[in-house]
Write a protein that holds these residues in place. Structure first.
Motif, short mmCIF file in Angstrom:
data_model
loop_
_atom_site.label_atom_id
_atom_site.label_comp_id
_atom_site.label_asym_id
_atom_site.label_seq_id
_atom_site.Cartn_x
_atom_site.Cartn_y
_atom_site.Cartn_z
N LEU A 199 0.78 -1.27 0.02
CA LEU A 199 -0.08 0.05 0.15
C LEU A 199 0.96 1.38 0.01
O LEU A 199 1.98 1.24 0.75
N LYS A 200 0.54 2.35 -0.79
CA LYS A 200 1.10 3.51 -0.87
C LYS A 200 0.68 4.65 -0.11
O LYS A 200 1.19 5.65 0.10
N MET A 201 -0.64 4.54 0.46
CA MET A 201 -1.33 5.47 1.11
C MET A 201 -1.99 4.82 2.31
O MET A 201 -2.48 3.76 2.28
N THR A 202 -2.12 5.71 3.41
CA THR A 202 -3.07 5.11 4.37
C THR A 202 -4.53 5.82 4.38
O THR A 202 -4.58 6.68 3.67
N VAL A 203 -5.38 5.33 5.24
CA VAL A 203 -6.57 5.82 5.01
C VAL A 203 -6.73 7.20 5.65
O VAL A 203 -7.33 8.25 4.74
N GLU A 204 -5.77 7.67 6.67
CA GLU A 204 -5.98 9.23 6.78
C GLU A 204 -5.09 9.75 5.67
O GLU A 204 -5.75 10.97 5.28
N GLU A 205 -4.12 9.41 4.88
CA GLU A 205 -3.71 10.29 3.74
C GLU A 205 -4.63 10.20 2.57
O GLU A 205 -4.81 11.21 1.99
N LEU A 206 -5.43 9.19 2.32
CA LEU A 206 -6.50 9.08 1.37
C LEU A 206 -7.52 9.96 1.87
O LEU A 206 -8.03 10.97 0.66
N GLU A 207 -7.90 10.20 2.76
CA GLU A 207 -8.75 11.12 3.36
C GLU A 207 -8.44 12.62 3.22
O GLU A 207 -9.27 13.41 2.47
#
Length: 144
Positions: free
Chosen positions: A5-13
């Motif tokens: 994975l390149k992004m976390t949930v927080e980064e996506l949000e």
């Protein structure tokens, strides 16, 4: 493609809030419930603005959450690619959703350099019955 994975949930949000603030017009409709290699689960909050006559979630709202699930799954895998766009979308409405939040679970079937193919199953929260099934393709712009 790697399953890392390149992004976390927080980064996506944060990315969605910054690049697509219009998605929250009238209040938040979507939540990212979780991401995993080659997949994501998102929620559409049950709200009057998503309903059609009879109190059921409308087709356009269901299409919207499916497309959002595909986009989140792709971004989680590739990183922030604002210009990835839907090029094909097919939905089968299988049964009437309940008057609850709608959960959309996306699995990326193929993630190439230029195209991503995804499958989404939607269920009313707390139910195992699939209310809609989607297959979609995204075009991924060349990476610099």
């Amino acid at each position: 493609m790697s399953n890392e994975l390149k992004m976390t949930v927080e980064e996506l949000e944060t990315f969605i809030d910054t690049e697509f603030p219009q998605v929250h017009h009238g209040g938040r409709s979507f939540a990212i419930e979780g991401i995993r290699p080659m997949g994501a689960t998102v929620r559409l909050f049950y709200h009057d603005r998503h309903l059609r006559p009879g109190g059921t979630i409308s087709g356009p709202a269901m299409m919207s959450i499916a497309d959002y699930a595909m986009y989140i799954a792709i971004l989680a895998q590739l990183g922030p690619v604002a210009l990835a766009v839907t090029t094909n979308f097919s939905i089968n409405f299988l049964r009437k959703p309940e008057q609850k939040d709608l959960m959309a679970d996306c699995t990326l079937l193929k993630l190439g350099k230029r195209l991503a193919v995804a499958e989404v199953s939607m269920r009313s929260e707390g139910s195992d019955d699939v209310v809609a099934h989607v297959v979609g393709t995204y075009s991924i712009p060349p990476r610099g």
